[in-house]
Scaffold this active site. Structure first.
Site, mmCIF file in Angstrom:
data_model
loop_
_atom_site.group_PDB
_atom_site.id
_atom_site.type_symbol
_atom_site.label_atom_id
_atom_site.label_comp_id
_atom_site.label_asym_id
_atom_site.label_seq_id
_atom_site.Cartn_x
_atom_site.Cartn_y
_atom_site.Cartn_z
ATOM 1 C CD GLU A 120 -1.426 -0.336 3.580
ATOM 2 O OE1 GLU A 120 -1.003 -0.057 4.789
ATOM 3 O OE2 GLU A 120 -2.428 -0.780 3.550
ATOM 4 C CG HIS A 132 -2.097 1.296 8.896
ATOM 5 N ND1 HIS A 132 -0.833 1.237 8.407
ATOM 6 C CD2 HIS A 132 -2.494 -0.033 8.249
ATOM 7 C CE1 HIS A 132 -0.594 0.451 7.694
ATOM 8 N NE2 HIS A 132 -1.401 -0.228 7.531
#
Length: 293
Positions: free
Chosen positions: A214, A251
């Site tokens: 990611e 996150h």
């Protein structure tokens, strides 16, 4: 054999008498993991699901001998001492399924590791399908057995939820998973993506490696730098392609700063290193067909 965990690895649970520790202990036992003991200071003599509880890791080692894996179900601000205790007792791998670990604590843990593999912080854990699980990948025995089928593809994911999704996809199409690991969610990790790829490359049961990456951080760029040491096919999907610079994604460890950590930077680095980068998770399957038949 599988890397990191298999049915013969002895497992200890630190914080076993807490709500999370107790619930995950039951899951790991039901899945078939060789959980031999738990540790909660002051609780020696109790048991959780038939697992004996001790006051310290040192006591467990004295009773059972070498412990291969410890899983720490302890709040972030208190977990450092528990992990260092496990390291000092010679535990080979420590899985940290806990978030919000103070950065200076993580750095101190890493400096003490001395050969202990640290999985996390913020990792859902590791699983070798049909053999054992450390952490809570899959969540329950039934769900884990559905999502993770034994096979020949190593799955290494920066996303906890997508570890199961990618493993299910690979399993559904008949390839199965040798070992799956969620690297963790914190900004600094004990073991990075590149190191897991190198472990999978040395694993006899893993014939191909799938990465769920990611945007944010430099984990994928670091992985590209070690690809000259990897001789197995590697397929990668990078989530967050359309997000602009400066956006926090998923996150704390996934944020783009300028070009560094961007989708374009990661894709370019991986492709230049020989990794097959796909545009959607389903394309992982077509690539596996090309390399594994």
């Amino acid at each position: 054999m599988s890397f990191l965990i298999d049915e013969n690895k002895t497992v200890l649970i630190q914080g076993i008498t807490g709500r999370e520790g107790s619930a995950r202990a039951r899951f790991m036992l039901e899945y078939g993991t060789k959980v031999v003991a738990g540790v909660t200071p002051g609780k020696k003599g109790e048991n959780v699901w038939g697992i004996p509880v001790y006051d310290s890791v040192e006591e467990v080692v004295g009773e059972f001998g070498e412990i291969d894996i410890s899983v720490t179900f302890i709040p972030g601000p208190q977990v450092k001492d528990a992990v260092i205790e496990a390291i000092n007792a010679g535990v080979g791998t420590v899985v940290m399924p806990v978030e919000r670990v103070p950065l200076h604590d993580t750095l101190e843990i890493i400096s003490h590791a001395r050969g202990t593999t640290i999985v996390g912080p913020g990792s859902l854990g590791i699983i070798s399908p049909g053999k054992a699980v450390a952490g809570w990948l899959g969540g329950s025995d039934e769900t884990a057995k559905e999502a993770f089928k034994a096979g020949r593809v190593a799955v290494i994911s920066r996303s906890g939820g997508q570890t199961a999704t990618v493993s299910w996809l690979v399993s559904k199409h008949g390839y199965g998973v040798s070992t799956a690991v969620h690297t963790g969610t914190e900004p600094v990790l004990g073991t990075n993506l590149a190191e897991y790829v190198l472990m999978a490359n040395e694993d006899d049961e893993s014939e191909a490696i799938v990465i769920f990456g990611e945007i944010g951080g430099i984990a994928e760029e670091e992985t590209a730098e070690v690809m000259d040491k990897v001789d197995k096919p590697v397929i990668a999907y990078i989530a967050g392609a359309k997000l602009p610079s400066g956006i926090r994604f998923s996150h704390a460890s996934a944020i783009i700063e300028g070009k560094k950590g961007s989708y374009e930077s990661k894709r370019e680095a991986l492709e230049n290193a020989g990794v097959m980068v796909v545009d959607s998770p389903i394309e992982i399957v077509s690539r596996l067909k090309e390399v594994l038949g």
